[in-house]
Design an enzyme around this catalytic site. Sequence first.
Site, mmCIF file in Angstrom:
data_model
loop_
_atom_site.group_PDB
_atom_site.id
_atom_site.type_symbol
_atom_site.label_atom_id
_atom_site.label_comp_id
_atom_site.label_asym_id
_atom_site.label_seq_id
_atom_site.Cartn_x
_atom_site.Cartn_y
_atom_site.Cartn_z
ATOM 1 N N LEU A 97 0.896 -1.145 0.000
ATOM 2 C CA LEU A 97 0.000 0.000 0.000
ATOM 3 C C LEU A 97 0.935 1.195 0.000
ATOM 4 O O LEU A 97 1.760 1.326 0.905
ATOM 5 C CB LEU A 97 -0.887 -0.018 1.250
ATOM 6 N N ASP A 98 0.863 2.038 -1.020
ATOM 7 C CA ASP A 98 1.918 3.033 -1.187
ATOM 8 C C ASP A 98 2.042 3.968 0.019
ATOM 9 O O ASP A 98 1.117 4.107 0.818
ATOM 10 C CB ASP A 98 1.750 3.813 -2.499
ATOM 11 N N LYS A 99 3.175 4.589 0.142
ATOM 12 C CA LYS A 99 3.533 5.367 1.331
ATOM 13 C C LYS A 99 2.505 6.437 1.662
ATOM 14 O O LYS A 99 2.195 6.682 2.831
ATOM 15 C CB LYS A 99 4.911 6.009 1.120
#
Length: 227
Positions: A97-99
């Site tokens: 899950l991207d930053k």
Amino acid sequence: MRINKLLSNYGYCSRKEVNRWIKDKRIIVNGRLCEQGQWVEEIDDILLDGERVNPKEKVYIALNKPPGVVCTSANDIENNIIDFLNYKDYIFPVGRLDKDSQGLILMTNDGELANKILFSDSYHEKEYIVTVDRGFDDEFIERMSRGVEILGTITRPCKLNRIDKNIFSIILTQGLNRQIRRMTKAFGYNVIKLERIRIINITSKDIELGQWRIIEKNEVQELIKMI
């Protein structure tokens, strides 16, 4: 299977870490020092630091990840999810899950289950709530649902529902790099908040942002059936 996969499936460490253990001469297979990439069977006599290797108890965690935390097991990456969770035993994130995004991420030491969840042709559902920088019309919903050209391919058809003038829910069955952000960008919108709320049958309901819970046994059993 290779020793790396076996120890990962057993819940000891990552496949990469096994290579370091072999280099440090910590693994013995049938009375001999283990070699890099060695093939083994479960019936083999495998010792780690002189102790017999056995499958560890499986751990399944649902974490509501806050923005800024990086979904990686690499300990040299600042704000990595392993340090954030600070769990007592070896676990790893199932997928990414991207930053900048927040929401549900599964953590486990069950490599076999993780691989089945991440299998690209499995069409497992993941649900998100997305806020964009301005209002959108019904045509946007329809065109997003049909599939969008990004990264040299057309995304799979997906389910969208309007929540507010600039907020929608979306259910995907694939996980291309920054897929939702790229899809909305293709229509001239920017994502200002992205939250994952469900992976297959596991949800982030009742988990406060930055908190986590052990996934119940009946949930795990249902998950296994669904994958």
